[in-house]
Enzyme design. Structure first.
Site, PDB file in Angstrom:
ATOM      1  N   SER A  83       0.863  -1.194   0.000  1.00  0.00           N
ATOM      2  CA  SER A  83       0.000   0.000   0.000  1.00  0.00           C
ATOM      3  C   SER A  83       0.895   1.238   0.000  1.00  0.00           C
ATOM      4  O   SER A  83       2.065   1.158  -0.383  1.00  0.00           O
ATOM      5  CB  SER A  83      -0.976  -0.040   1.164  1.00  0.00           C
ATOM      6  OG  SER A  83      -0.298   0.087   2.370  1.00  0.00           O
ATOM      7  N   GLU A 115      -0.250  10.463 -10.440  1.00  0.00           N
ATOM      8  CA  GLU A 115      -1.432   9.794 -10.979  1.00  0.00           C
ATOM      9  C   GLU A 115      -2.634  10.084 -10.079  1.00  0.00           C
ATOM     10  O   GLU A 115      -2.465  10.374  -8.904  1.00  0.00           O
ATOM     11  CB  GLU A 115      -1.211   8.265 -10.993  1.00  0.00           C
ATOM     12  CG  GLU A 115       0.005   7.844 -11.784  1.00  0.00           C
ATOM     13  CD  GLU A 115       0.285   6.343 -11.662  1.00  0.00           C
ATOM     14  OE1 GLU A 115      -0.574   5.608 -11.128  1.00  0.00           O
ATOM     15  OE2 GLU A 115       1.368   5.929 -12.102  1.00  0.00           O
ATOM     16  N   LYS A 117      -5.405   9.122  -7.530  1.00  0.00           N
ATOM     17  CA  LYS A 117      -5.587   8.006  -6.606  1.00  0.00           C
ATOM     18  C   LYS A 117      -7.057   7.612  -6.693  1.00  0.00           C
ATOM     19  O   LYS A 117      -7.920   8.255  -6.096  1.00  0.00           O
ATOM     20  CB  LYS A 117      -5.188   8.399  -5.190  1.00  0.00           C
ATOM     21  CG  LYS A 117      -5.167   7.223  -4.242  1.00  0.00           C
ATOM     22  CD  LYS A 117      -4.496   7.603  -2.930  1.00  0.00           C
ATOM     23  CE  LYS A 117      -4.348   6.410  -2.015  1.00  0.00           C
ATOM     24  NZ  LYS A 117      -5.603   5.707  -1.746  1.00  0.00           N
ATOM     25  N   ASP A 119     -10.501   6.040  -6.230  1.00  0.00           N
ATOM     26  CA  ASP A 119     -11.168   5.533  -5.032  1.00  0.00           C
ATOM     27  C   ASP A 119     -11.974   4.281  -5.382  1.00  0.00           C
ATOM     28  O   ASP A 119     -13.181   4.307  -5.546  1.00  0.00           O
ATOM     29  CB  ASP A 119     -12.080   6.620  -4.456  1.00  0.00           C
ATOM     30  CG  ASP A 119     -12.455   6.324  -3.016  1.00  0.00           C
ATOM     31  OD1 ASP A 119     -11.892   5.373  -2.435  1.00  0.00           O
ATOM     32  OD2 ASP A 119     -13.310   7.028  -2.483  1.00  0.00           O
ATOM     33  N   TYR A 231      -2.125   0.432 -13.372  1.00  0.00           N
ATOM     34  CA  TYR A 231      -1.010   1.354 -13.130  1.00  0.00           C
ATOM     35  C   TYR A 231       0.285   0.678 -12.708  1.00  0.00           C
ATOM     36  O   TYR A 231       1.263   1.357 -12.399  1.00  0.00           O
ATOM     37  CB  TYR A 231      -1.395   2.406 -12.082  1.00  0.00           C
ATOM     38  CG  TYR A 231      -2.005   1.810 -10.811  1.00  0.00           C
ATOM     39  CD1 TYR A 231      -3.375   1.874 -10.601  1.00  0.00           C
ATOM     40  CD2 TYR A 231      -1.226   1.182  -9.852  1.00  0.00           C
ATOM     41  CE1 TYR A 231      -3.957   1.331  -9.470  1.00  0.00           C
ATOM     42  CE2 TYR A 231      -1.792   0.631  -8.716  1.00  0.00           C
ATOM     43  CZ  TYR A 231      -3.160   0.708  -8.529  1.00  0.00           C
ATOM     44  OH  TYR A 231      -3.726   0.156  -7.418  1.00  0.00           O
ATOM     45  N   LYS A 319      -3.120  12.760   0.098  1.00  0.00           N
ATOM     46  CA  LYS A 319      -4.545  12.536   0.326  1.00  0.00           C
ATOM     47  C   LYS A 319      -5.317  13.849   0.321  1.00  0.00           C
ATOM     48  O   LYS A 319      -4.900  14.821   0.944  1.00  0.00           O
ATOM     49  CB  LYS A 319      -4.753  11.852   1.681  1.00  0.00           C
ATOM     50  CG  LYS A 319      -4.195  10.447   1.733  1.00  0.00           C
ATOM     51  CD  LYS A 319      -5.167   9.450   1.145  1.00  0.00           C
ATOM     52  CE  LYS A 319      -6.217   9.122   2.156  1.00  0.00           C
ATOM     53  NZ  LYS A 319      -6.744   7.783   2.039  1.00  0.00           N
ATOM     54  N   CYS A 413     -46.354  19.569  15.944  1.00  0.00           N
ATOM     55  CA  CYS A 413     -45.188  20.422  15.756  1.00  0.00           C
ATOM     56  C   CYS A 413     -44.298  20.349  17.006  1.00  0.00           C
ATOM     57  O   CYS A 413     -44.799  20.480  18.126  1.00  0.00           O
ATOM     58  CB  CYS A 413     -45.650  21.856  15.514  1.00  0.00           C
ATOM     59  SG  CYS A 413     -44.316  23.052  15.631  1.00  0.00           S
ATOM     60  N   CYS A 416     -44.786  24.063  18.873  1.00  0.00           N
ATOM     61  CA  CYS A 416     -46.053  24.553  19.433  1.00  0.00           C
ATOM     62  C   CYS A 416     -47.014  23.417  19.773  1.00  0.00           C
ATOM     63  O   CYS A 416     -48.082  23.661  20.332  1.00  0.00           O
ATOM     64  CB  CYS A 416     -46.715  25.529  18.471  1.00  0.00           C
ATOM     65  SG  CYS A 416     -47.353  24.722  16.983  1.00  0.00           S
ATOM     66  N   CYS A 431     -46.244  22.696   9.838  1.00  0.00           N
ATOM     67  CA  CYS A 431     -46.966  23.189  11.002  1.00  0.00           C
ATOM     68  C   CYS A 431     -47.750  24.382  10.473  1.00  0.00           C
ATOM     69  O   CYS A 431     -47.163  25.341   9.979  1.00  0.00           O
ATOM     70  CB  CYS A 431     -45.996  23.645  12.095  1.00  0.00           C
ATOM     71  SG  CYS A 431     -46.850  24.566  13.382  1.00  0.00           S
ATOM     72  N   CYS A 436     -47.219  29.674  15.843  1.00  0.00           N
ATOM     73  CA  CYS A 436     -46.147  28.807  16.335  1.00  0.00           C
ATOM     74  C   CYS A 436     -44.890  29.650  16.587  1.00  0.00           C
ATOM     75  O   CYS A 436     -44.431  30.357  15.688  1.00  0.00           O
ATOM     76  CB  CYS A 436     -45.872  27.729  15.300  1.00  0.00           C
ATOM     77  SG  CYS A 436     -44.402  26.760  15.661  1.00  0.00           S
TER      78      CYS A 436
HETATM   79  S1  IVH Z   1       0.216   2.526  -6.471  1.00  0.00           S
HETATM   80  C1  IVH Z   1       3.340   0.157  -4.433  1.00  0.00           C
HETATM   81  N1  IVH Z   1      -1.372   3.994  -7.931  1.00  0.00           N
HETATM   82  O1  IVH Z   1      -4.394   3.379  -3.336  1.00  0.00           O
HETATM   83  C2  IVH Z   1       2.221   0.598  -5.264  1.00  0.00           C
HETATM   84  N2  IVH Z   1      -2.265   2.956  -6.008  1.00  0.00           N
HETATM   85  O2  IVH Z   1      -3.374   3.530  -0.369  1.00  0.00           O
HETATM   86  C3  IVH Z   1       1.111   1.074  -4.445  1.00  0.00           C
HETATM   87  N3  IVH Z   1      -4.650   3.416  -5.666  1.00  0.00           N
HETATM   88  O3  IVH Z   1      -4.052   0.073  -2.353  1.00  0.00           O
HETATM   89  C4  IVH Z   1      -0.087   1.413  -5.183  1.00  0.00           C
HETATM   90  N4  IVH Z   1      -4.930   4.648  -7.437  1.00  0.00           N
HETATM   91  O4  IVH Z   1      -5.646   0.527  -4.231  1.00  0.00           O
HETATM   92  C5  IVH Z   1      -1.261   3.227  -6.834  1.00  0.00           C
HETATM   93  N5  IVH Z   1      -2.681   5.324  -9.339  1.00  0.00           N
HETATM   94  C6  IVH Z   1      -2.551   4.535  -8.257  1.00  0.00           C
HETATM   95  C7  IVH Z   1      -3.645   4.286  -7.413  1.00  0.00           C
HETATM   96  C8  IVH Z   1      -3.461   3.491  -6.294  1.00  0.00           C
HETATM   97  C9  IVH Z   1      -5.519   4.113  -6.398  1.00  0.00           C
HETATM   98  C10 IVH Z   1      -4.972   2.721  -4.416  1.00  0.00           C
HETATM   99  C11 IVH Z   1      -4.494   1.316  -4.341  1.00  0.00           C
HETATM  100  C12 IVH Z   1      -3.716   1.202  -3.061  1.00  0.00           C
HETATM  101  C13 IVH Z   1      -4.098   2.434  -2.339  1.00  0.00           C
HETATM  102  C14 IVH Z   1      -2.929   2.893  -1.501  1.00  0.00           C
END
Ligand code: IVH
Length: 677
Positions: A83, A115, A117, A119, A231, A319, A413, A416, A431, A436
């Site tokens: 992660s 890149e 991130k 969700d 990715y 984040k 109400c 009142c 009401c 009131c």
């Molecule tokens: S790279 C070692 N790239 O974010 C590589 N992760 O908190 C680690 N995630 O579990 C991951 N977009 O599910 C990477 N462009 C992106 C991502 C990405 C979403 C998620 C992924 C990972 C979590 C890390």
């Protein structure tokens, strides 16, 4: 066709379908029409019906596979699925750079890739000789669950790589990491469809994606609009690029979906600019992101930095502030608005979202609570996005322990204790007690506000003081206030009392439209009040208007007309306007154009009505015509000036045609009255 020819044809059709699927779902740039695509699919199915033994896992017909029994089997990852460590500020990005710079000085000169991130959920995709053979969830990072059948249903997931013939050679073994998620647009469509079918809607794209991937029946997964972006290469026995930027290009060339929001950054300052911009533009993306991922471009350098726990040092998540959190719904409160609308709100276990502690959130209306089955004691998902006030998305059903208590709208109400009312066709509960106290505060606040009587210095605090001291029971009482009354209140000295009394007195000179706005009829704002003031000389004239007359005014539909008539029919309101008149708060509009009195725009005209009109009942239409000097008869003759035509007309229409009588619809009738007035 002999078997060999048919087999060749089959391979061709299969490859064509996979290629066009890729053009459509990955490149978003189809080359053929849906119809042509469907024809190929039909042909494929016909051949497969004759030769079931030819079917291989990369056939598009295999996107929905068999139901998985009870549980998913475990699947070990070839390497740990790591992660990322989090940075919550640009300072933290810089200190990450300093830290790793000390470990390896090459870092200070490195370039980066940033890149989105995404969700969603990590998925790990195994390819053997170009064929998609297995796929897993992240699990604990060492072992995931085998969700191969569900992954196959994702249309942008290539069943065989390379999809394009001109692509690079594929290693014998290739394991790719990506994120499964749902585009916002698809999520909205999905929920709209569920709503129309009267079914429960989903809370957010991420939870829906997660639930979909863990369905035991892939046919159900196939109904969810899952998408994929890749990715990373987790493992391979061939040569793969050594920089992240090249790696993304490589994945793309093989036919994998890769985000077009990836950015090459030559240095850390460019990274920071990119992160800041991404946080600002978060809402312009077509999918949900919870941050940006910063990756050292040189993958060997990144690897050489090692890990801290499960987080590689060579990458970092920047984040964005969370917008959704869950918390406990401790209770449901009810507010009374100015027009008497009761609105439920959530009383929450305090929780932080995006740097703000939230204790209350809107629950929209009582229908929402019923539809989502929100119960007191539930864990609820809460959202606070941008400037929007925090709102409850819905309960987390899986978190229930059986002690949650259902909620029903109050019958009286909360302020009142008078019975509440519900009007046909509206979601709101009201009401309707004009006395009131909760409404009185809101009403007074509105009465004195800028767009209404504009009484400077008389804010909500003072209004509340006046009400709780029993000095005012309605807006008119303001005009009876004396200096000693004000001096008896806390915080009032001579000057302050005089200023307020002056402002109250000055407001008597406000024009009629201000007073119409100020009395606070449901649905009548400043714009409409101005229109009404053009047609009626004073509040008495407006009070005497009928539904039909009101509806001849532009912008006044049946609901507003009804609200106006209803407002003036209430004894308390009648007392209010009498008192206003008595205290000299009585603007008269000299240039008014009465909607009825005096003029008879339909004088000398004879009308016949047939069919059902969209807004007026027959009687209302008759009243309207008569109020404007016209005559209404039952049958069409040469003397008829106009036939007023509604839906499902009778024989009167034929007769009018025969006699060449002009025809009007309901709008035409209103326009005629308007033009001639
Ligand atoms: S790279 C070692 N790239 O974010 C590589 N992760 O908190 C680690 N995630 O579990 C991951 N977009 O599910 C990477 N462009 C992106 C991502 C990405 C979403 C998620 C992924 C990972 C979590 C890390």
């Amino acid at each position: 066709m002999n078997d060999q020819d048919e087999k060749n044809r089959y391979e061709m059709v299969k490859n064509e379908i996979n290629f066009h699927n890729y053009r459509y779902h990955v490149l978003d740039n189809p080359l053929i029409s849906d119809l042509e695509y469907d024809r190929l699919l039909v042909e494929l199915r016909q051949i497969e019906a004759r030769h079931p033994d030819w079917i291989e896992p990369d056939s598009p017909s295999q996107r929905t596979g068999a139901v998985v029994s009870e549980k998913f089997t475990k699947l070990a990852h070839p390497h740990p699925i790591l992660s990322l460590a989090n940075a919550f500020s640009t300072d933290e990005i810089r200190s990450w750079m300093e830290r790793v710079g000390k470990l390896n000085s090459r870092v200070t000169k490195t370039d980066f890739v940033v890149e989105p991130k995404i969700d969603g959920l990590t998925v790990v995709l195994h390819y053997e000789n170009g064929l998609f053979v297995r796929g897993a969830t992240r699990g604990d990072g060492e072992i995931g669950e085998d969700i191969t059948s569900n992954l196959r249903t994702i249309r942008s997931l290539p069943l065989r790589i390379p999809v394009d013939r001109n692509a690079p050679k594929v290693p014998r073994r290739l394991v790719v990491r990506g994120e499964a998620f749902i585009y916002l647009k698809d999520f909205d469509i999905l929920n709209k469809r569920l709503e129309e079918a009267g079914e429960k809607t989903y809370l957010n794209p991420r939870n829906t994606a997660a639930g979909s991937l863990r369905q035991l029946d892939p046919a159900l997964t196939a109904q969810r609009p899952l998408a994929l972006l890749t990715y990373d290469v987790v493992d391979s026995d061939g040569e793969v690029p050594h920089t992240q930027w090249e790696l993304l290009k490589y994945l793309k060339a093989l036919g994998f979906p890769v985000s077009d929001q990836v950015e090459y950054c030559p240095d850390i300052e460019a990274v920071i600019r990119s992160c800041v911009k991404r946080a600002e533009n978060r809402d312009t993306l077509t999918f949900e992101v919870d941050g940006a991922v910063i990756k050292i471009n040189d993958l060997d350098l990144a690897d050489s930095l090692g890990f801290v726990g499960k987080d590689p040092r060579g990458a970092m998540a920047f984040k964005f502030p969370a917008r959704e959190v869950t918390t406990r719904l401790n209770n449901i409160g009810v507010n009374v608005g100015r027009t008497g609308v009761l609105t439920p709100y959530a009383i929450l276990e305090p929780v932080e979202i995006g740097g703000v502690i939230v204790k209350q959130a809107t629950l929209h209306n009582f229908d929402f609570i019923a539809e989502k089955d929100v119960r007191i004691g539930d864990r609820v998902l809460l959202k606070r996005a941008g400037d929007v006030i925090p709102y409850v998305i819905g309960p987390v059903l899986d978190a229930r322990n059986g002690e949650e208590k259902p909620f029903s709208p109050p019958e009286v109400c909360p302020t009142c204790h008078e019975p509440v009312e519900h009007f046909e066709g509206e979601v709101a509960w009201y009401c309707v007690n004009a006395a009131c106290p909760a409404q009185l505060v809101r009403n007074m606040e509105h009465f004195v506000s800028r767009g209404a009587m504009d009484i400077a210095g008389c804010g909500i605090k003072i209004v509340e003081q006046l009400i709780s001291a029993g000095l005012i029971k309605d807006a008119a009482d303001l005009y009876a206030l004396k200096k000693e009354d004000l001096l008896s209140l806390e915080g009032f000295a001579d000057k302050k009392a005089e200023n307020i009394l002056d402002a109250i007195k000055a407001s008597k000179a406000q024009p009629l439209q201000r007073l119409i706005t100020a009395i606070g009829i449901r649905g009548v704002g400043e714009v409409l009040a101005t229109d009404l003031a053009k047609h009626y000389t004073d509040l008495y004239a407006l009070a005497g208007a009928s539904l039909a007359q009101l509806m001849t005014i532009e912008g006044v539909g049946p609901n507003i007309a009804e609200a106006i008539v209803d407002w003036f029919s209430r004894v308390r309101n009648q007392q209010l306007i009498q008192k206003l008149k008595m205290y000299g708060v009585w603007p008269v509009n000299e240039i008014s154009q009465p909607a009825n009195a005096g003029v008879s725009p339909l004088n000398g005209m004879t009308f016949v009505i047939t069919g059902t009109l969209p807004v007026f009942s027959r009687d209302e239409a008759r009243d309207l015509i008569q109020a404007h000097g016209g005559k209404v008869t039952d049958s069409v003759s040469k003397k008829t000036t106009y036939l007023v035509l509604g839906e499902n007309p009778g024989s009167k229409l034929d007769k009018a045609h025969d006699l060449g009588i002009p025809i009007l619809d309901e709008n035409g009738l209103r326009n005629l009255i308007g033009e001639r007035s």
